[in-house]
Design a protein around this motif. Structure first.
Motif, PDB file in Angstrom:
ATOM      1  N   ALA A 237      -4.861   1.671  11.085  1.00  0.00           N
ATOM      2  CA  ALA A 237      -5.863   1.695  12.159  1.00  0.00           C
ATOM      3  C   ALA A 237      -7.191   2.264  11.657  1.00  0.00           C
ATOM      4  O   ALA A 237      -8.160   2.353  12.408  1.00  0.00           O
ATOM      5  CB  ALA A 237      -5.347   2.492  13.347  1.00  0.00           C
ATOM      6  N   GLY A 238      -7.201   2.691  10.384  1.00  0.00           N
ATOM      7  CA  GLY A 238      -8.448   3.140   9.780  1.00  0.00           C
ATOM      8  C   GLY A 238      -8.649   4.639   9.771  1.00  0.00           C
ATOM      9  O   GLY A 238      -9.700   5.141   9.384  1.00  0.00           O
ATOM     10  N   HIS A 239      -7.629   5.382  10.209  1.00  0.00           N
ATOM     11  CA  HIS A 239      -7.789   6.837  10.249  1.00  0.00           C
ATOM     12  C   HIS A 239      -7.576   7.471   8.876  1.00  0.00           C
ATOM     13  O   HIS A 239      -6.834   6.949   8.049  1.00  0.00           O
ATOM     14  CB  HIS A 239      -6.771   7.459  11.223  1.00  0.00           C
ATOM     15  N   ASP A 240      -8.229   8.617   8.673  1.00  0.00           N
ATOM     16  CA  ASP A 240      -7.922   9.454   7.510  1.00  0.00           C
ATOM     17  C   ASP A 240      -6.711  10.288   7.892  1.00  0.00           C
ATOM     18  O   ASP A 240      -6.733  10.975   8.918  1.00  0.00           O
ATOM     19  CB  ASP A 240      -9.079  10.408   7.211  1.00  0.00           C
ATOM     20  N   VAL A 241      -5.652  10.246   7.084  1.00  0.00           N
ATOM     21  CA  VAL A 241      -4.411  10.885   7.501  1.00  0.00           C
ATOM     22  C   VAL A 241      -3.930  11.921   6.492  1.00  0.00           C
ATOM     23  O   VAL A 241      -3.799  11.642   5.299  1.00  0.00           O
ATOM     24  CB  VAL A 241      -3.288   9.832   7.696  1.00  0.00           C
ATOM     25  N   ALA A 242      -3.654  13.135   6.994  1.00  0.00           N
ATOM     26  CA  ALA A 242      -2.936  14.140   6.213  1.00  0.00           C
ATOM     27  C   ALA A 242      -1.595  14.362   6.901  1.00  0.00           C
ATOM     28  O   ALA A 242      -1.554  14.660   8.093  1.00  0.00           O
ATOM     29  CB  ALA A 242      -3.733  15.445   6.158  1.00  0.00           C
ATOM     30  N   VAL A 243      -0.515  14.161   6.159  1.00  0.00           N
ATOM     31  CA  VAL A 243       0.819  14.336   6.725  1.00  0.00           C
ATOM     32  C   VAL A 243       1.368  15.673   6.247  1.00  0.00           C
ATOM     33  O   VAL A 243       1.216  16.017   5.065  1.00  0.00           O
ATOM     34  CB  VAL A 243       1.773  13.218   6.260  1.00  0.00           C
ATOM     35  N   VAL A 244       1.988  16.411   7.149  1.00  0.00           N
ATOM     36  CA  VAL A 244       2.636  17.669   6.761  1.00  0.00           C
ATOM     37  C   VAL A 244       4.121  17.533   7.070  1.00  0.00           C
ATOM     38  O   VAL A 244       4.484  17.135   8.173  1.00  0.00           O
ATOM     39  CB  VAL A 244       2.032  18.867   7.533  1.00  0.00           C
TER      40      VAL A 244
ATOM     41  N   ARG B 251      -0.530  10.419  -1.868  1.00  0.00           N
ATOM     42  CA  ARG B 251      -0.257  11.392  -2.923  1.00  0.00           C
ATOM     43  C   ARG B 251       0.319  12.647  -2.283  1.00  0.00           C
ATOM     44  O   ARG B 251      -0.117  13.057  -1.211  1.00  0.00           O
ATOM     45  CB  ARG B 251      -1.568  11.725  -3.677  1.00  0.00           C
ATOM     46  N   SER B 252       1.314  13.269  -2.932  1.00  0.00           N
ATOM     47  CA  SER B 252       1.902  14.505  -2.384  1.00  0.00           C
ATOM     48  C   SER B 252       1.145  15.735  -2.894  1.00  0.00           C
ATOM     49  O   SER B 252       0.530  15.695  -3.965  1.00  0.00           O
ATOM     50  CB  SER B 252       3.378  14.618  -2.788  1.00  0.00           C
ATOM     51  N   TRP B 253       1.212  16.789  -2.098  1.00  0.00           N
ATOM     52  CA  TRP B 253       0.532  18.041  -2.443  1.00  0.00           C
ATOM     53  C   TRP B 253       1.422  19.221  -2.120  1.00  0.00           C
ATOM     54  O   TRP B 253       1.950  19.318  -1.017  1.00  0.00           O
ATOM     55  CB  TRP B 253      -0.775  18.188  -1.639  1.00  0.00           C
ATOM     56  N   GLN B 254       1.559  20.115  -3.069  1.00  0.00           N
ATOM     57  CA  GLN B 254       2.229  21.382  -2.785  1.00  0.00           C
ATOM     58  C   GLN B 254       1.167  22.435  -2.492  1.00  0.00           C
ATOM     59  O   GLN B 254      -0.022  22.235  -2.770  1.00  0.00           O
ATOM     60  CB  GLN B 254       3.094  21.783  -3.983  1.00  0.00           C
ATOM     61  N   GLY B 255       1.645  23.551  -1.938  1.00  0.00           N
ATOM     62  CA  GLY B 255       0.699  24.579  -1.504  1.00  0.00           C
ATOM     63  C   GLY B 255      -0.275  25.018  -2.588  1.00  0.00           C
ATOM     64  O   GLY B 255      -1.472  25.172  -2.335  1.00  0.00           O
ATOM     65  N   TRP B 256       0.222  25.183  -3.806  1.00  0.00           N
ATOM     66  CA  TRP B 256      -0.653  25.694  -4.876  1.00  0.00           C
ATOM     67  C   TRP B 256      -1.681  24.684  -5.327  1.00  0.00           C
ATOM     68  O   TRP B 256      -2.684  25.017  -5.945  1.00  0.00           O
ATOM     69  CB  TRP B 256       0.185  26.171  -6.074  1.00  0.00           C
TER      70      TRP B 256
ATOM     71  N   GLU C 193     -12.494   9.832   1.583  1.00  0.00           N
ATOM     72  CA  GLU C 193     -13.766   9.106   1.562  1.00  0.00           C
ATOM     73  C   GLU C 193     -13.833   8.091   0.431  1.00  0.00           C
ATOM     74  O   GLU C 193     -14.328   6.986   0.612  1.00  0.00           O
ATOM     75  CB  GLU C 193     -14.932  10.106   1.472  1.00  0.00           C
ATOM     76  N   GLU C 194     -13.306   8.484  -0.747  1.00  0.00           N
ATOM     77  CA  GLU C 194     -13.458   7.595  -1.897  1.00  0.00           C
ATOM     78  C   GLU C 194     -12.417   6.492  -1.949  1.00  0.00           C
ATOM     79  O   GLU C 194     -12.674   5.395  -2.395  1.00  0.00           O
ATOM     80  CB  GLU C 194     -13.418   8.407  -3.193  1.00  0.00           C
ATOM     81  N   GLN C 195     -11.173   6.805  -1.522  1.00  0.00           N
ATOM     82  CA  GLN C 195     -10.130   5.786  -1.692  1.00  0.00           C
ATOM     83  C   GLN C 195      -9.154   5.705  -0.543  1.00  0.00           C
ATOM     84  O   GLN C 195      -8.094   5.091  -0.685  1.00  0.00           O
ATOM     85  CB  GLN C 195      -9.395   6.026  -3.020  1.00  0.00           C
ATOM     86  N   LYS C 196      -9.501   6.290   0.619  1.00  0.00           N
ATOM     87  CA  LYS C 196      -8.622   6.189   1.788  1.00  0.00           C
ATOM     88  C   LYS C 196      -7.184   6.601   1.448  1.00  0.00           C
ATOM     89  O   LYS C 196      -6.223   5.977   1.890  1.00  0.00           O
ATOM     90  CB  LYS C 196      -8.626   4.753   2.337  1.00  0.00           C
ATOM     91  N   GLN C 197      -7.064   7.644   0.635  1.00  0.00           N
ATOM     92  CA  GLN C 197      -5.717   8.056   0.227  1.00  0.00           C
ATOM     93  C   GLN C 197      -5.082   8.987   1.269  1.00  0.00           C
ATOM     94  O   GLN C 197      -5.713   9.930   1.735  1.00  0.00           O
ATOM     95  CB  GLN C 197      -5.785   8.779  -1.121  1.00  0.00           C
ATOM     96  N   VAL C 198      -3.844   8.678   1.629  1.00  0.00           N
ATOM     97  CA  VAL C 198      -3.095   9.540   2.553  1.00  0.00           C
ATOM     98  C   VAL C 198      -2.597  10.761   1.779  1.00  0.00           C
ATOM     99  O   VAL C 198      -2.063  10.620   0.676  1.00  0.00           O
ATOM    100  CB  VAL C 198      -1.892   8.774   3.149  1.00  0.00           C
ATOM    101  N   ALA C 199      -2.787  11.944   2.358  1.00  0.00           N
ATOM    102  CA  ALA C 199      -2.273  13.168   1.725  1.00  0.00           C
ATOM    103  C   ALA C 199      -0.948  13.545   2.363  1.00  0.00           C
ATOM    104  O   ALA C 199      -0.842  13.593   3.587  1.00  0.00           O
ATOM    105  CB  ALA C 199      -3.281  14.299   1.909  1.00  0.00           C
ATOM    106  N   VAL C 200       0.078  13.768   1.546  1.00  0.00           N
ATOM    107  CA  VAL C 200       1.371  14.212   2.073  1.00  0.00           C
ATOM    108  C   VAL C 200       1.585  15.648   1.591  1.00  0.00           C
ATOM    109  O   VAL C 200       1.738  15.893   0.388  1.00  0.00           O
ATOM    110  CB  VAL C 200       2.526  13.321   1.577  1.00  0.00           C
TER     111      VAL C 200
END
Ligand code: ASP
Ligand code: MG
Length: 417
Positions: free
Chosen positions: A32-39, A93-98, A126-133
């Motif tokens: 739908a075009g949203h910037d998404v951060a998944v937790v 792309r996945s992200w850990q706390g550190w 902004e640059e690549q519409k990447q979802v953050a997990v």
């Protein structure tokens, strides 16, 4: 296009099928075009297992190592969800706390978030519409770089904090219920899902045992004005039309709620116990002699009622504690008997606390009086009462808890039509 945080709890990511289901929800919003951060939380049961292993390894263990162990559950889910998303053609792309980092204080096992750097996430939106997990529940202590965790249920807090950091328009909490109800639907079949509830009301409901979200996450939402939306992860992703308003409950600032009901919800708890100290000396320092040792023993005292002394010498004092702490509280008081000076100690564990909550109470009088009348009409005896600006609570015999909740739910017009 909005910026969204989507948080999924343990039951929503319990196995690979459910992680795939989650991925469909994420894809819908990304498409739908949203910037998404998944937790994400750990898969259901995993954190319990990890906690148990720590205890079995050594009953007394260093909290820094506990955190090193229990933080792993979320890391697994974050990685798996990123894999599934990529497989579905979603850039993720996945992200850990550190890695962000999420900086906390050093209260290992119950750390508080101090700061989150959302810059890298925003850049990738902004640059690549990447979802953050992002792995929930964890961060690092800013001075040592060691992994910390935020206390059980802490990924709600991670999600709200991240929403604040990236200035998300909304933080969606996907869970196993489809919103916040006027009371527990298992007790009152006519309980209604609320469209909106104010932060303050939710805080009262959450801390009183409507176990939807970690209390701290609601506090954080209130401080940073993060709109939190509680919704079901079991609703089929393909049945959701992104163009329509979603089904759930919005927790928001009270100014966003146009029409306030006088009463928003009714909470109840049977995990209460009552202690009454008979004929305590009525003189300065006695309350301190009672509640000081209880506080030192880490016992949370809730309702306190002291009767006005008739003879000017002695009085009765009643208070409640969590029933799990009843024996300890009893023993603590007995130990300080010399200091307190009382005649008799009475107690009851078969009691329940019913709380009525609503911001509308600020501007309406007689709200509690209505309840007292209705309860007496049902022959329900009130043992103790406390009130605050947006809430009042009554302590009653546990056997009448359901009846009382149903009676009050109807009384304040909360029953579904
Ligand atoms: N996995 C952690 C717990 O079970 C954090 C969370 O799920 O919120 O407490
Ligand atoms: Mg939870």
């Amino acid at each position: 296009m909005a910026r969204l945080v989507m948080k999924f709890g343990g039951t929503s990511v319990a196995d690979l099928d459910r992680i795939r289901n989650v991925a469909h929800h994420v894809k819908r919003e990304a498409d739908a075009g949203h910037d998404v951060a998944v937790v994400v939380s750990a898969m259901a049961g995993v954190t319990n297992q990890l906690v148990q292993w720590c205890g079995q390894a050594a009953p007394l263990h260093d909290a820094r190592e506990y955190d090193a162990v229990v933080a792993t559950g979320e890391q697994v889910t974050a990685g798996l969800l990123a894999i599934v998303l990529e497989d579905m053609g979603v850039n993720a792309r996945s992200w850990q706390g550190w890695q962000l980092p999420i900086l906390t204080d050093n209260a290992h096992a119950s750390a508080r978030i101090v700061d989150i750097n959302g810059a890298e996430l925003v850049k990738r939106f902004e640059e690549q519409k990447q979802v953050a997990v992002i792995a929930g529940f964890q961060g690092i202590y800013k001075d040592s770089g060691r992994i910390t965790t935020l206390g059980r249920g802490g990924s709600d807090t991670s999600a709200v904090a991240i929403a604040a950091a990236i200035q998300a328009e909304r933080c969606d909490i996907y869970t196993d219920v489809d919103g916040v109800y006027t009371t527990d639907p298992r007790v009152v079949a006519k309980a209604r899902r609320l469209d909106k509830i104010a932060f303050e009301e939710m805080l009262e409901l959450a801390s009183l045992g409507a176990k939807v979200m970690q209390v701290r996450s609601v506090e954080l939402g209130m401080v940073h004005n993060v709109r939190i939306f509680v919704r079901s992860s079991f609703e089929k992703p393909e049945n959701i039309d992104p163009a329509k308003p979603p089904v759930g409950t919005l927790i928001c600032d009270e100014s966003e709620i146009m029409e306030h009901q006088i009463v928003t919800g009714i909470a109840f708890s049977k995990d209460e116990a009552q202690i009454t100290i008979r004929r305590v000396q009525d003189k300065p320092g006695v309350a301190a002699a009672i509640f000081g040792p209880l506080a030192d023993a880490n016992i949370n005292v809730d309702m306190i009622v002291q009767t006005v002394s008739a003879d000017g010498k002695t009085t009765d004092l009643t208070f409640t504690v969590p029933s799990a702490d009843y024996e300890r509280a009893h023993a603590t008081i007995e130990k300080s008997r010399g200091m307190i000076g009382y005649e008799r100690l009475d107690g009851a564990t078969d009691v329940a606390k019913i709380s009525v909550i609503g911001i509308g109470m600020r501007s309406h009088v007689g709200v509690a009086a209505m309840a007292f009348k209705a309860l007496s009409g049902r022959n329900i005896n009130i043992r103790a009462i406390t009130t605050s600006e947006i809430k009042f609570s009554v302590l009653i015999d546990a056997e009448y808890a359901e009846l009382a909740v149903r009676t009050l739910h109807a009384l304040y017009g909360l029953d579904k039509a």
